[in-house]
Design an enzyme around this catalytic site. Structure first.
Site, short mmCIF file in Angstrom:
data_model
loop_
_atom_site.label_atom_id
_atom_site.label_comp_id
_atom_site.label_asym_id
_atom_site.label_seq_id
_atom_site.Cartn_x
_atom_site.Cartn_y
_atom_site.Cartn_z
N GLU A 229 81.12 56.45 71.63
CA GLU A 229 82.20 55.48 72.27
C GLU A 229 82.88 55.00 71.01
OE1 GLU A 229 80.53 51.84 74.11
OE2 GLU A 229 78.85 53.38 74.48
N LYS A 231 84.58 52.01 68.58
CA LYS A 231 84.08 50.91 68.31
C LYS A 231 85.27 49.88 68.00
CE LYS A 231 81.51 48.49 64.36
NZ LYS A 231 81.92 47.13 65.15
N ARG A 236 82.05 40.72 70.01
CA ARG A 236 80.94 41.17 70.85
C ARG A 236 80.73 39.85 71.85
NH1 ARG A 236 75.82 44.21 69.63
NH2 ARG A 236 75.09 44.73 71.60
N ARG A 256 77.42 37.05 70.06
CA ARG A 256 76.40 37.91 69.35
C ARG A 256 75.31 37.06 68.96
NH1 ARG A 256 76.96 41.42 64.13
NH2 ARG A 256 75.71 39.89 63.42
N GLU A 285 82.86 43.99 74.66
CA GLU A 285 83.74 43.53 73.82
C GLU A 285 84.82 42.64 74.43
OE1 GLU A 285 82.80 44.49 70.95
OE2 GLU A 285 84.15 44.13 69.51
N LYS A 414 76.94 52.47 63.92
CA LYS A 414 78.27 52.47 63.73
C LYS A 414 78.84 53.21 62.59
CE LYS A 414 77.43 48.09 61.26
NZ LYS A 414 77.51 46.65 61.32
#
Lengths: 563, 347
Positions: A229, A231, A236, A256, A285, A414
């Site tokens: 997906e 980024k 976060r 986070r 996000e 990532k």
């Protein structure tokens, strides 16, 4: 107060993270309850004294010190607490509490500050009279709530974890159910009692993080095991909804690291409260959407860390959550389920929620890593459309992965897009901190406005950013040497590095290749630009300064909607 | 007779037309009276220099024996007539040889303080307050936030750190002329008997102090080859060396700095100092006020430093007060503004 004062004083002069942790651990080990717990509360920002405003302190000092002398002193020192601490006149010795007077305790101060407003100035004045200069400084830091000694809540919790031989995530898990002076927490850390109940109806779930993917990973990993997906370039966020003992709905937004920020997003909370599920936790996000389009990070940044959330801010910066994981639903903990099952549950959940502030982070279909590389290189034509500029790469998630707190190996990756690079000229240098305090390790660099190749031109360097890492220790040594040998002027701690012209009109200076993640417009910088995450990727000893990049190159990137 | 009949401010600094001399001129002049040997007050190239013997000795050491056309020494308390102005030097307690300069003409008395402090200093005679009509004072620490702690207490903090970290070398930044020797003397008074190592830039001036009869116990020039022996030892260096590559060669050093500026946290933090010691060779706020009162003066003139607050205070006491805004006097305690002979940088 004495132990707390000593702690703040030592921390304020300490630069090293490990040394700070040692000082904190030592403090927790030697200072008794409840004093240590209140100190912890002060360090983690858990205490707020609404009555004690800077204005109250100014009024207090005005009763003791000539206002002209106060203004001149404040101007010189620059810190209100420190100025008052230094200026506060010691009371005549015969009116001072005698040596048989018990020393002032931090807990007394905290209870006193939480008390009535009416005689607060009198209480603060009496404490200031009883304390020495450093004690006064620590007291005033506590009262104003602005410690600014380089210790974050996270660092304090890391020290707690070290002290109790626990993981910091364990501390985060129980943290939000606890209150000062944290007797149950210390009892647990010292093995005297069990883990405190997470009484919190909407507790933080320690986040699962991704590794940066590296070249050799592609030869080992199988694309068919993974889902991908985008980024997103936001922050976060973890949404947790629960019910308290009285059945009232509790809504929490965690960062986070477990910091609770719901109070700064009333718009989002109101929307989340409409979702017809009274207990759930999801991971996503936080983004700003305007007319359905994701805004770049620089826009979100203007909404973050605001003390006052005005109605205008809510309208101009509508917050939104793009969900990518479901951690629990209606009391069922989903974290032990494989990612693909959680994803299916999430899709159902989001569609049932029917919220205009919550949507699903779309998946990127791919068969081979080459497919994914193409999507990463050009998100706009691979499904991201107009949101492409808010994408900073792709995420790879192993479809069988359960939700594991921390950064487990081999499960999530990532894959950021390649950084941009420019060649800039070194303009100014400053010393670093801590271990680097004897080295010039902070570099300001600039690019050309005008044509430096034209001998008679008006070309000048415009500073566009500052970088203090990206180099090896050996390169740092070389840069430090270069700075010392090429300083032409100084402004306080700042050295000006030669970037003028020699007798023949040729431009002097050192070229640095700067890598950065994105570019935003900024009214705060002379150049009108602000770089994201700039670092020095190469030192171009070989390149003449006149061949460094021009501002047009950066402005071109901006027009190309980068960032 | 008024102060302005005796002294005028000129681009070179304070000037007395009657006696045709400057005091602490900031550029080369025909005849100069020098209060003390810090480089911003004692420059080279004057025709004639009048100062205490110690100040002349220090000037010769720093600028070379040919720093002036001719020199004349005046002992504390001795009087000299220059163009009808009676001149005498009196201890200022700042550094070795430092003096206040007293001028008298037709019963009018004016005192130029030079730099001074009121706290005890084992390396130089104590400040003597002098009754006068006009007192021309410095104001380096002329703000009420400056209250210097007892210097022995600060030295004890250094020794406590040494006790706490017996494995770590302690680098003590102290101005090479005056502060370094004062710290040495205080360390010995506090009972610290171990050898103390000296950076090259501190060594020459320290030997000069020893020649005047001061005993600093066992001091050693730092030998780069024997750097390992500095574990748990004190190494005296000029403050600028704390930020130099020189300081990096030690194993996990504690950085300490002795200066009145260490009272302000931001100053200490900017320099990466972990152990700031508030030890100053200048008068603090209370010292300035006490001194002005003790001189019984009617007029206060402020040469340099934080003049505004001091002038405000003096006027509030019914005194006539003016800032002189003299330029060119740096401040050795901040040090970046003045350049010391760098000595052996590798030491």
């Amino acid at each position: 107060m004495k132990d707390f004062t000593l702690l703040l004083d030592r921390l304020s002069y300490e630069h090293g993270r490990n040394a700070k942790l040692r000082i904190l651990c030592d403090f927790f080990a030697h200072v008794p309850d409840p004093e240590r717990g209140y100190a912890l509360a002060a360090l983690t920002g858990a205490l707020q004294f609404k009555q004690a405003k800077p204005g109250l302190l100014r009024a207090l000092i005005a009763t003791r010190v000539d206002p002209v002398l106060f203004d001149l002193s404040y101007d010189f020192v620059g810190d209100l607490s420190e100025t008052i601490a230094l200026l506060w006149p010691a009371p005549p010795s015969d009116t001072r509490p005698g040596s048989n007077h018990p020393p002032l305790l931090l807990s007394e101060v905290i209870h006193g500050l939480s008390g009535g407003k009416l005689d607060l100035p009198g209480r603060i004045a009496a404490w200031l009279d009883a304390l020495d200069e450093t004690g006064r400084w620590a007291l005033l830091k506590l009262v104003t709530g602005a410690l600014r000694i380089g210790v974050s809540a996270r660092l304090a919790k890391t020290a707690l974890a070290d002290y109790g031989g626990r993981q910091v995530d364990e501390i985060e898990t129980v943290w939000h159910g606890l209150a000062p002076p944290y007797l149950d927490l210390f009892a647990w850390l010292e093995g005297r009692e069990g883990r405190p109940d997470a009484k919190d109806p909407a507790p933080f779930h320690p986040a699962m993080l991704a590794h940066a993917i590296e070249g050799q990973d592609f030869t080992v990993l199988k694309p068919e095991d993974f889902r991908a997906e985008w980024k997103w370039d936001g922050i976060r966020i973890q949404v947790v909804i629960g019910q308290d003992d009285h059945g009232a709905r509790v809504t929490r937004l965690y960062t986070r690291t477990g910091e609770e920020i719901a109070h700064t997003f009333p718009d989002l909370c109101a929307a989340l409260d409409l979702i017809p599920c009274d207990r759930f936790a999801l991971d996503g996000e936080l983004l700003i959407l305007r007319a359905g389009r994701v805004q770049p990070f620089s826009v979100l940044q203007q909404r973050l860390n605001r003390k006052v959330v005005s109605a205008k801010l809510l309208i101009d910066f509508p917050a939104h959550i793009r969900a990518y994981d479901l951690l629990s639903e209606a009391g069922e903990d989903l974290r032990p389920l494989p990612f693909q099952e959680r994803r299916t549950r999430l899709e159902t959940f989001v569609s049932k929620a029917q919220s205009d502030r919550l949507d699903l982070s779309p998946e990127i279909p791919f068969t081979t890593f080459e497919d994914l590389a193409a999507a990463r290189a050009n998100p706009a034509s691979h499904g991201a459309g107009e949101d492409a500029e808010a994408i900073e790469g792709v995420m790879l998630k192993q479809e069988q992965s359960i939700y594991v707190p921390g950064r487990p190996k081999g499960l999530w990756y990532k894959w950021k897009r390649d950084p941009f690079t420019i060649d800039a000229v070194l303009m100014y240098a400053q010393r670093g901190h801590g271990k680097r305090s004897s080295l010039y390790s902070d570099y300001t660099f600039g690019v050309w406005r005008g044509d430096p190749q034209a001998r008679e031109g008006e070309a000048q360097l415009v500073p566009v950013g500052k970088a203090y890492f990206g180099f090896t220790d050996e390169e740092l040594r070389q840069l430090d040497h270069y700075v010392r040998a090429h300083t032409v002027n100084r402004y306080g701690p700042v050295r000006v590095i030669d970037h003028g012209r020699d007798e023949e009109g040729a431009v002097k200076g050192l070229v640095l290749e700067i890598a950065f993640e994105g570019l935003n417009r900024s009214s705060r910088h002379k150049s009108g630009l602000a770089m994201r995450f700039p670092r020095i990727s190469r030192i171009r000893w070989d390149k003449p300064a006149a061949e460094a990049d021009r501002i047009e190159a950066l402005e071109g990137l901006l027009r190309g909607k980068v960032g | 007779m008024r102060a302005s009949d005796l002294l005028a401010t000129t681009p070179a600094g304070l000037y007395c037309a009657l006696g045709d001399f400057h005091i602490d001129p900031t550029r080369a002049v025909a005849r100069a009276l020098i209060t003390h040997a810090h480089s911003d007050h004692a420059r080279r190239g004057h025709g004639k220099v009048l100062a205490t013997a110690e100040t002349l000795g220090l000037m010769a050491l720093r600028h070379g024996a040919d720093h002036a056309g001719a020199t004349q020494a005046l002992a504390y308390g001795e009087t000299l007539d220059l163009g009808g102005v009676q001149i005498s030097f009196h201890p200022a307690g700042h550094v070795l040889g430092s003096a206040q300069i007293r001028l008298e003409k037709d019963g009018f008395i004016l005192v130029v303080s030079g730099d001074y402090k009121r706290e005890r200093d084992p390396t130089c005679p104590a400040f003597e307050p002098i009754r006068c009509h006009t007192f021309i004072t410095e104001a380096t620490f002329g703000l009420p936030v400056f209250h210097h702690r007892n210097s022995m207490g600060e030295i004890e903090r250094l020794l406590a750190s040494l006790h706490l970290f017996p494995e770590r070398p302690h680098l003590l930044g102290a101005y090479a002329l005056g502060k370094a020797q004062r710290c040495l003397a205080l360390l010995r008074e506090a009972g610290h008997a171990a050898p103390i190592f000296l950076h090259g830039a501190v060594e020459k001036l320290t030997s000069f102090y020893e020649q005047t009869g001061l005993d600093f116990g066992r001091i050693e020039k730092l030998d780069p080859a024997r750097r390992k022996e500095t574990k748990g030892a004190i190494i005296l260096c000029p403050p600028s060396a704390l930020g130099d590559p020189w300081a990096r060669k030690f194993d996990d050093p504690v950085l300490s700095f002795a200066s009145g500026w260490m009272r302000i946290r931001a100053f200490a933090r900017q320099r990466g100092v972990e152990l700031p010691l508030v030890i100053s060779d200048h008068a603090d706020w209370d010292g300035l006020l006490t001194t002005i009162s003790e001189t019984g003066c009617e007029q206060v003139l402020v040469t340099h430093g934080e003049a505004e607050a001091l002038v405000h205070w003096a006027r509030g006491r019914g005194l006539s007060a003016e800032p002189l805004h003299l330029l060119g006097y740096g401040d050795e305690e901040k040090e970046d503004s003045t350049s010391e002979p760098s000595g052996d940088g590798s030491a």
